[in-house]
Design a protein around this motif. Structure first.
Motif, PDB file in Angstrom:
ATOM      1  N   LYS A 129       0.843  -1.204   0.000  1.00 12.54           N
ATOM      2  CA  LYS A 129       0.000   0.000   0.000  1.00 12.54           C
ATOM      3  C   LYS A 129       0.875   1.251   0.000  1.00 12.54           C
ATOM      4  O   LYS A 129       0.547   2.241  -0.661  1.00 12.54           O
ATOM      5  CB  LYS A 129      -0.896  -0.045   1.237  1.00 12.54           C
ATOM      6  N   GLU A 130       1.994   1.211   0.739  1.00 10.34           N
ATOM      7  CA  GLU A 130       2.908   2.355   0.797  1.00 10.34           C
ATOM      8  C   GLU A 130       3.443   2.689  -0.601  1.00 10.34           C
ATOM      9  O   GLU A 130       3.518   3.852  -0.988  1.00 10.34           O
ATOM     10  CB  GLU A 130       4.092   2.074   1.734  1.00 10.34           C
ATOM     11  N   ASN A 131       3.811   1.624  -1.355  1.00  8.18           N
ATOM     12  CA  ASN A 131       4.320   1.860  -2.713  1.00  8.18           C
ATOM     13  C   ASN A 131       3.255   2.479  -3.610  1.00  8.18           C
ATOM     14  O   ASN A 131       3.549   3.338  -4.443  1.00  8.18           O
ATOM     15  CB  ASN A 131       4.807   0.553  -3.347  1.00  8.18           C
ATOM     16  N   LEU A 132       2.019   2.012  -3.450  1.00  6.42           N
ATOM     17  CA  LEU A 132       0.926   2.580  -4.247  1.00  6.42           C
ATOM     18  C   LEU A 132       0.694   4.037  -3.868  1.00  6.42           C
ATOM     19  O   LEU A 132       0.481   4.887  -4.736  1.00  6.42           O
ATOM     20  CB  LEU A 132      -0.355   1.772  -4.035  1.00  6.42           C
ATOM     21  N   ALA A 133       0.738   4.322  -2.556  1.00  6.42           N
ATOM     22  CA  ALA A 133       0.560   5.708  -2.105  1.00  6.42           C
ATOM     23  C   ALA A 133       1.664   6.584  -2.701  1.00  6.42           C
ATOM     24  O   ALA A 133       1.406   7.690  -3.196  1.00  6.42           O
ATOM     25  CB  ALA A 133       0.580   5.782  -0.579  1.00  6.42           C
ATOM     26  N   ARG A 134       2.886   6.084  -2.676  1.00  6.94           N
ATOM     27  CA  ARG A 134       4.017   6.833  -3.233  1.00  6.94           C
ATOM     28  C   ARG A 134       3.798   7.131  -4.724  1.00  6.94           C
ATOM     29  O   ARG A 134       4.040   8.246  -5.198  1.00  6.94           O
ATOM     30  CB  ARG A 134       5.294   6.001  -3.050  1.00  6.94           C
TER      31      ARG A 134
ATOM     32  N   GLU B  42      -0.906  13.501   4.158  1.00  3.59           N
ATOM     33  CA  GLU B  42      -1.071  12.469   5.193  1.00  3.59           C
ATOM     34  C   GLU B  42      -0.014  11.368   5.106  1.00  3.59           C
ATOM     35  O   GLU B  42      -0.110  10.355   5.809  1.00  3.59           O
ATOM     36  CB  GLU B  42      -2.478  11.866   5.081  1.00  3.59           C
ATOM     37  N   GLN B  43       0.998  11.541   4.268  1.00  5.86           N
ATOM     38  CA  GLN B  43       1.968  10.484   3.983  1.00  5.86           C
ATOM     39  C   GLN B  43       2.693   9.959   5.216  1.00  5.86           C
ATOM     40  O   GLN B  43       3.134   8.795   5.224  1.00  5.86           O
ATOM     41  CB  GLN B  43       2.981  10.951   2.948  1.00  5.86           C
ATOM     42  N   GLY B  44       2.839  10.792   6.256  1.00  8.08           N
ATOM     43  CA  GLY B  44       3.509  10.349   7.478  1.00  8.08           C
ATOM     44  C   GLY B  44       2.855   9.098   8.064  1.00  8.08           C
ATOM     45  O   GLY B  44       3.512   8.291   8.716  1.00  8.08           O
TER      46      GLY B  44
END
Lengths: 194, 194
Positions: free
Chosen positions: B39-44, B92-94
């Protein structure tokens, strides 16, 4: 609530849990659930009480006090964990299903009071809408602290500088021309380097 | 990535999952994990590609184009889901352990280009620092869209109005006095009501 603020500040909303907060508070499950049923409730409490440890001006006095207040808040963001966690959670509250504009209104009301005092003292240009300017200042402050956090870390080292730049470019749009030099001087004196 | 943007936009970062995104994309687990491990990679990816569907100016032209650009972006926030999700995730990335200032720099660079063009055309006051103003505009834009989301919902109904107020009070601090009336008129013409 202060323990919750510390944990939220350190681990973020997603990385925080009721059990981490109980450990930090040194409290039992029963006592915690008596006050707060969930992480969302704790986040709400920290958002609503973000100003609890701040000494705010007792009565509005105008632009110089407003400028001083914004620098005071910028420095408090660097060390006052309840305030910092409350401000950060207010931005990220959607993550736990909250949608509460009241902390933004609270700051906008405080700023508007100073702008109204400024108007009585003849410091403002005639066509300035104090409610609009208050909302703009809260918006610029909010974005500045988000960017400062990302660029310089949770201690927000460059936030006072960013607030100084805000005043540099916003003052000419709101202050009477004959007060401008003096107010810019106030912003420099009470600002980043102070 | 567009499916991820839709899911992030609808459910927020905390409420989104790889499996929800796979369902939306109509793709298989293998295909998804080939491109994005988490999910982090997709958010990035959504953060970095937030501008992929926007038609941005090909070359900088100065203050009128910069004003028009900020209103264009305010309206795109109302309907362009990839842009809106990317901007929201950048704030909100934090929550997923990211700390990436580059999307803010990307917008600040674009704005600074317009401000440099404005300088060449004699539109700016001599003591304006274009990099500082670019950062301030990105900060005011960021805070304005956060507040607009909370007050009027993800469609950000009042964002163009907030951007209009930003220009009303910031233009006098940056534009040459003899260009001010004309530029305020540009902001009103291309602004909220347009």
């Amino acid at each position: 609530m202060r323990a919750a603020a510390q944990v939220f500040d350190e681990y973020g909303l997603a990385g925080s849990s009721i059990s981490k907060i109980m450990t930090r508070a040194g409290t039992t499950q029963g006592a915690m659930y008596f006050h707060f049923k969930s992480k969302e409730n704790l986040a709400r409490a920290v958002i609503n009480e973000q100003a609890a440890d701040l000494s705010l001006p007792e009565r509005p006095e105008g632009l110089a006090q407003l400028i001083g207040l914004t620098f005071f808040l910028a420095r408090e963001m660097q060390s006052n964990v309840l305030f910092r966690a409350g401000v950060t959670l207010a931005v990220e509250q959607g993550q736990v299903g909250l949608r509460d504009f009241s902390p933004y209104d609270m700051w906008a009301d405080l700023f508007r009071g100073e702008l109204e005092a400024a108007r009585s003292k003849g410091e403002l240009q005639d066509d300035v809408d104090v409610a609009e300017v208050a909302q703009l200042l809260v918006a610029a402050y909010t974005g500045s602290q988000v960017m400062s956090n990302l660029l310089t870390g949770p201690d927000r080292a460059d936030l006072p500088e960013r607030i100084g730049r805000m005043w540099r470019y916003v003052l000419p749009g709101i202050a009477q021309p004959d007060r401008l030099a003096e107010l810019r001087e106030v912003a420099e004196r009470t600002g980043p380097a102070a």
